[in-house]
Design a protein around this motif. Structure first.
Motif, PDB file in Angstrom:
ATOM      1  N   GLN A  99      22.126 -20.361  38.933  1.00 19.69           N
ATOM      2  CA  GLN A  99      22.665 -21.090  37.790  1.00 19.69           C
ATOM      3  C   GLN A  99      21.583 -21.762  36.945  1.00 19.69           C
ATOM      4  OE1 GLN A  99      24.539 -24.205  40.755  1.00 19.69           O
ATOM      5  NE2 GLN A  99      24.661 -25.077  38.692  1.00 19.69           N
ATOM      6  N   TYR A 100      20.328 -21.685  37.403  1.00 16.28           N
ATOM      7  CA  TYR A 100      19.237 -22.345  36.669  1.00 16.28           C
ATOM      8  C   TYR A 100      18.258 -21.357  36.039  1.00 16.28           C
ATOM      9  CZ  TYR A 100      21.032 -25.998  39.713  1.00 16.28           C
ATOM     10  OH  TYR A 100      21.855 -26.869  40.390  1.00 16.28           O
ATOM     11  N   VAL A 101      18.430 -20.065  36.332  1.00 19.12           N
ATOM     12  CA  VAL A 101      17.509 -19.042  35.811  1.00 19.12           C
ATOM     13  C   VAL A 101      18.294 -18.033  34.978  1.00 19.12           C
ATOM     14  CG1 VAL A 101      15.839 -17.245  36.387  1.00 19.12           C
ATOM     15  CG2 VAL A 101      15.982 -19.308  37.803  1.00 19.12           C
ATOM     16  N   VAL A 102      17.806 -17.771  33.770  1.00 25.09           N
ATOM     17  CA  VAL A 102      18.457 -16.824  32.868  1.00 25.09           C
ATOM     18  C   VAL A 102      17.513 -15.655  32.611  1.00 25.09           C
ATOM     19  CG1 VAL A 102      19.509 -16.454  30.611  1.00 25.09           C
ATOM     20  CG2 VAL A 102      19.718 -18.687  31.739  1.00 25.09           C
ATOM     21  N   PHE A 103      17.997 -14.444  32.859  1.00 25.57           N
ATOM     22  CA  PHE A 103      17.262 -13.232  32.518  1.00 25.57           C
ATOM     23  C   PHE A 103      17.803 -12.723  31.178  1.00 25.57           C
ATOM     24  CE2 PHE A 103      16.601 -13.489  37.059  1.00 25.57           C
ATOM     25  CZ  PHE A 103      15.318 -12.994  37.257  1.00 25.57           C
ATOM     26  N   TRP A 104      17.006 -12.807  30.133  1.00 19.22           N
ATOM     27  CA  TRP A 104      17.458 -12.446  28.801  1.00 19.22           C
ATOM     28  C   TRP A 104      17.254 -10.966  28.481  1.00 19.22           C
ATOM     29  CZ3 TRP A 104      20.386 -15.503  25.858  1.00 19.22           C
ATOM     30  CH2 TRP A 104      20.374 -16.880  26.108  1.00 19.22           C
ATOM     31  N   GLY A 105      16.476 -10.271  29.312  1.00 20.90           N
ATOM     32  CA  GLY A 105      16.167  -8.883  28.996  1.00 20.90           C
ATOM     33  C   GLY A 105      15.177  -8.782  27.852  1.00 20.90           C
ATOM     34  N   SER A 106      14.932  -7.562  27.380  1.00 25.35           N
ATOM     35  CA  SER A 106      13.970  -7.350  26.295  1.00 25.35           C
ATOM     36  C   SER A 106      14.498  -7.922  24.995  1.00 25.35           C
ATOM     37  CB  SER A 106      13.701  -5.852  26.121  1.00 25.35           C
ATOM     38  OG  SER A 106      13.125  -5.309  27.295  1.00 25.35           O
ATOM     39  N   GLN A 107      13.654  -8.677  24.323  1.00 24.15           N
ATOM     40  CA  GLN A 107      14.004  -9.263  23.031  1.00 24.15           C
ATOM     41  C   GLN A 107      12.824  -9.063  22.083  1.00 24.15           C
ATOM     42  OE1 GLN A 107      17.021 -10.537  22.471  1.00 24.15           O
ATOM     43  NE2 GLN A 107      17.689 -10.408  24.619  1.00 24.15           N
ATOM     44  N   PHE A 108      13.134  -8.842  20.802  1.00 24.49           N
ATOM     45  CA  PHE A 108      12.086  -8.597  19.832  1.00 24.49           C
ATOM     46  C   PHE A 108      12.397  -9.332  18.535  1.00 24.49           C
ATOM     47  CE2 PHE A 108      12.417  -4.851  22.570  1.00 24.49           C
ATOM     48  CZ  PHE A 108      11.121  -4.793  23.069  1.00 24.49           C
ATOM     49  N   GLY A 109      11.371  -9.491  17.711  1.00 21.99           N
ATOM     50  CA  GLY A 109      11.562 -10.043  16.382  1.00 21.99           C
ATOM     51  C   GLY A 109      12.126 -11.443  16.370  1.00 21.99           C
ATOM     52  N   ASP A 110      13.063 -11.676  15.450  1.00 25.68           N
ATOM     53  CA  ASP A 110      13.617 -13.018  15.243  1.00 25.68           C
ATOM     54  C   ASP A 110      14.324 -13.554  16.483  1.00 25.68           C
ATOM     55  OD1 ASP A 110      12.654 -12.962  12.681  1.00 25.68           O
ATOM     56  OD2 ASP A 110      14.577 -12.421  11.757  1.00 25.68           O
ATOM     57  N   GLU A 111      14.987 -12.676  17.235  1.00 23.99           N
ATOM     58  CA  GLU A 111      15.718 -13.148  18.415  1.00 23.99           C
ATOM     59  C   GLU A 111      14.756 -13.645  19.484  1.00 23.99           C
ATOM     60  OE1 GLU A 111      18.884 -14.234  20.844  1.00 23.99           O
ATOM     61  OE2 GLU A 111      18.709 -13.857  18.695  1.00 23.99           O
ATOM     62  N   LYS A 112      13.644 -12.955  19.666  1.00 26.57           N
ATOM     63  CA  LYS A 112      12.646 -13.429  20.627  1.00 26.57           C
ATOM     64  C   LYS A 112      12.080 -14.769  20.193  1.00 26.57           C
ATOM     65  CE  LYS A 112       8.486 -11.630  20.852  1.00 26.57           C
ATOM     66  NZ  LYS A 112       7.340 -10.720  21.147  1.00 26.57           N
ATOM     67  N   VAL A 113      11.774 -14.905  18.919  1.00 28.14           N
ATOM     68  CA  VAL A 113      11.242 -16.174  18.405  1.00 28.14           C
ATOM     69  C   VAL A 113      12.260 -17.290  18.589  1.00 28.14           C
ATOM     70  CG1 VAL A 113      10.488 -17.389  16.318  1.00 28.14           C
ATOM     71  CG2 VAL A 113       9.668 -15.070  16.781  1.00 28.14           C
ATOM     72  N   ARG A 114      13.525 -16.984  18.343  1.00 33.87           N
ATOM     73  CA  ARG A 114      14.576 -18.001  18.497  1.00 33.87           C
ATOM     74  C   ARG A 114      14.637 -18.516  19.931  1.00 33.87           C
ATOM     75  NH1 ARG A 114      19.641 -18.722  20.220  1.00 33.87           N
ATOM     76  NH2 ARG A 114      19.792 -16.591  21.030  1.00 33.87           N
ATOM     77  N   LEU A 115      14.554 -17.609  20.901  1.00 31.43           N
ATOM     78  CA  LEU A 115      14.606 -18.015  22.304  1.00 31.43           C
ATOM     79  C   LEU A 115      13.351 -18.794  22.702  1.00 31.43           C
ATOM     80  CD1 LEU A 115      16.085 -14.763  23.885  1.00 31.43           C
ATOM     81  CD2 LEU A 115      17.251 -16.959  23.605  1.00 31.43           C
ATOM     82  N   LEU A 116      12.185 -18.284  22.321  1.00 31.46           N
ATOM     83  CA  LEU A 116      10.939 -18.971  22.659  1.00 31.46           C
ATOM     84  C   LEU A 116      10.912 -20.381  22.073  1.00 31.46           C
ATOM     85  CD1 LEU A 116       8.194 -16.203  22.213  1.00 31.46           C
ATOM     86  CD2 LEU A 116       8.858 -17.328  24.346  1.00 31.46           C
ATOM     87  N   SER A 117      11.417 -20.532  20.864  1.00 27.84           N
ATOM     88  CA  SER A 117      11.369 -21.828  20.186  1.00 27.84           C
ATOM     89  C   SER A 117      12.154 -22.902  20.925  1.00 27.84           C
ATOM     90  CB  SER A 117      11.904 -21.690  18.755  1.00 27.84           C
ATOM     91  OG  SER A 117      11.106 -20.812  18.000  1.00 27.84           O
ATOM     92  N   GLN A 118      13.085 -22.493  21.779  1.00 24.19           N
ATOM     93  CA  GLN A 118      13.888 -23.462  22.524  1.00 24.19           C
ATOM     94  C   GLN A 118      13.240 -23.890  23.836  1.00 24.19           C
ATOM     95  OE1 GLN A 118      18.284 -22.545  22.495  1.00 24.19           O
ATOM     96  NE2 GLN A 118      17.595 -20.693  21.420  1.00 24.19           N
ATOM     97  N   CYS A 119      12.106 -23.261  24.185  1.00 23.02           N
ATOM     98  CA  CYS A 119      11.425 -23.584  25.442  1.00 23.02           C
ATOM     99  C   CYS A 119      10.579 -24.846  25.298  1.00 23.02           C
ATOM    100  CB  CYS A 119      10.544 -22.423  25.890  1.00 23.02           C
ATOM    101  SG  CYS A 119      11.474 -20.916  26.289  1.00 23.02           S
ATOM    102  N   SER A 120      10.556 -25.644  26.347  1.00 30.41           N
ATOM    103  CA  SER A 120       9.735 -26.858  26.368  1.00 30.41           C
ATOM    104  C   SER A 120       8.301 -26.533  26.717  1.00 30.41           C
ATOM    105  CB  SER A 120      10.299 -27.861  27.392  1.00 30.41           C
ATOM    106  OG  SER A 120      11.674 -28.072  27.200  1.00 30.41           O
ATOM    107  N   VAL A 121       8.107 -25.609  27.670  1.00 29.75           N
ATOM    108  CA  VAL A 121       6.778 -25.159  28.072  1.00 29.75           C
ATOM    109  C   VAL A 121       6.847 -23.660  28.327  1.00 29.75           C
ATOM    110  CG1 VAL A 121       6.161 -27.379  29.116  1.00 29.75           C
ATOM    111  CG2 VAL A 121       7.150 -25.577  30.541  1.00 29.75           C
ATOM    112  N   PHE A 122       5.695 -23.021  28.288  1.00 30.70           N
ATOM    113  CA  PHE A 122       5.616 -21.583  28.513  1.00 30.70           C
ATOM    114  C   PHE A 122       4.655 -21.330  29.663  1.00 30.70           C
ATOM    115  CE2 PHE A 122       3.973 -17.309  27.819  1.00 30.70           C
ATOM    116  CZ  PHE A 122       5.116 -16.597  27.503  1.00 30.70           C
ATOM    117  N   VAL A 123       5.035 -20.447  30.602  1.00 26.73           N
ATOM    118  CA  VAL A 123       4.233 -20.229  31.811  1.00 26.73           C
ATOM    119  C   VAL A 123       3.770 -18.773  31.907  1.00 26.73           C
ATOM    120  CG1 VAL A 123       4.178 -20.346  34.328  1.00 26.73           C
ATOM    121  CG2 VAL A 123       5.480 -22.044  33.025  1.00 26.73           C
TER     122      VAL A 123
END
Length: 375
Positions: free
Chosen positions: A246-270
């Motif tokens: 319930q704490y891990v989400v697998f989004w699958g392959s994302q590209f372009g604007d959708e990938k940017v939208r998801l990344l922008s919601q992250c607090s940190v990147f690992v």
């Protein structure tokens, strides 16, 4: 002088293979800067089925023989013999060995960018097979190369252990920032990863196990995994075994604007990678103002430290991932993460700006053609 980037495939950025994206970006930037540049690819399906681009792409059929190169490729190369520098992208590629032999025979200058394949850890995968291949083929390719272009110091160090040389040159790729730093930190603490789902290469076992340890201090934290690859099912099983579903989400392959939208919601990147050339995903995240937690093997650690743009975790073990996440979480709780967000964007703008990198590449190409020396 003309530059020909030689790859396997079509330099399609809408693929999870990082080489496709970095070659596409490099060729695009070179073309926009006025370089004479083309991308030539060997493909089993030589159909131009990729997004529109500004540079010329030529595709050549790839036979079932991994050492085979077509007569049309040889003819095309010979028609440019006196004007080109060829840049091979990838290590331990039989077709590139055959191409390099042809270039050597006709005194056509070339360099190779191994994209992480000469990192020490990468050399340990299928070690005996690689050792045999290196002695039979790769050594000859490297001996004939005008330069070995490394994206990070770990590649130079790894190669020196099996091929001592003075022709290795370190030039990171540049990167164009994606967006301005957002006004504030995300309302939830979201840990992000984006890339190919390769457990050993990307250190994804360390990321998930480290996240599980970290959640003892931050029970509401989430982990978003963007991308796909051969180990997705194994990773999903690991998540289930650690009771993290319930704490891990697998989004699958994302590209372009959708990938940017998801990344922008992250607090940190690992990126807790065991080996890399230069992971573009880290630069993408940093350009969005996301602090980065990286292992030394990413070859971005020095820049992250220098700009105070995140946290560097040495070998990238699970306890180190947990420690790094805890440190960044504490800063997130007190709004101090905002300064790291600004620093991350500044790191991309100043350390990985394209004009600086293109100038270094241009010097390298001219050195290989014997027209000047690299400074």
């Amino acid at each position: 002088m003309e530059i020909i980037h030689l790859i396997l495939g079509k330099a399609n950025p809408a693929r999870m293979n990082g080489v496709n994206k970095v070659v596409h970006d490099l060729a695009t930037q070179q073309q926009q800067a006025g370089f004479a540049v083309e991308v030539w690819g060997f493909s089993a399906n030589p159909v131009h089925d990729y997004p529109e681009r500004t540079y010329t792409t030529r595709l050549f059929g790839a036979s079932r023989n991994p050492f085979g190169i077509s007569a049309s490729w040889k003819q095309a190369i010979m028609s440019r013999k006196n004007t080109i520098v060829v840049q091979l992208h990838g290590g331990f590629v039989p077709r590139f060995y055959a191409a390099a032999r042809f270039l050597q025979q006709h005194q056509i200058p070339y360099l190779i960018t191994p994209h992480g394949n000469y990192n020490w850890h990468a050399l340990q995968r299928s070690r005996l097979r690689k050792k045999l291949y290196f002695n039979l083929f790769e050594r000859n390719l490297l001996n004939g190369a005008g330069a070995i272009h490394a994206l990070g110091q770990s590649e130079i160090d790894g190669l020196q252990s099996i091929f001592p040389n003075e022709k290795s040159v370190l030039i990171p790729y540049g990167f164009s920032a994606l967006a301005n730093v957002t006004a504030g930190a995300p309302a939830e603490f979201i840990v992000g990863f984006c890339g190919r789902l390769d457990i050993d290469h990307k250190g994804l076992d360390r990321l998930i196990e480290g996240f599980a340890l970290f959640r003892e201090k931050a029970p509401f934290a989430q982990l978003w995994i963007i991308g796909d690859g051969p180990h997705r099912q194994q990773l999903e099983k690991m998540v289930e075994q650690l009771a993290l579903r319930q704490y891990v989400v697998f989004w699958g392959s994302q590209f372009g604007d959708e990938k940017v939208r998801l990344l922008s919601q992250c607090s940190v990147f690992v990126h807790a990678s065991r080996y890399e050339g230069l992971p573009v995903a880290v630069l993408e995240a940093a350009s969005l103002g996301i602090p980065c937690l990286v292992s030394e093997a990413t070859n971005v650690g020095e820049a992250v430290r220098s700009f105070d743009a995140g946290y560097v975790i040495g070998q990238g073990t699970s306890p180190q991932v947990a420690e790094g996440l805890s440190n960044l979480y504490q800063q997130w709780q007190t709004d101090r993460l905002m300064s790291l967000r600004r620093n991350a964007r500044r790191m991309v703008d100043e350390e990985f700006n394209w004009p600086r990198q293109l100038d270094l590449f241009n010097q390298l190409y001219r050195m290989i053609r014997g027209k000047s020396t690299l400074v």
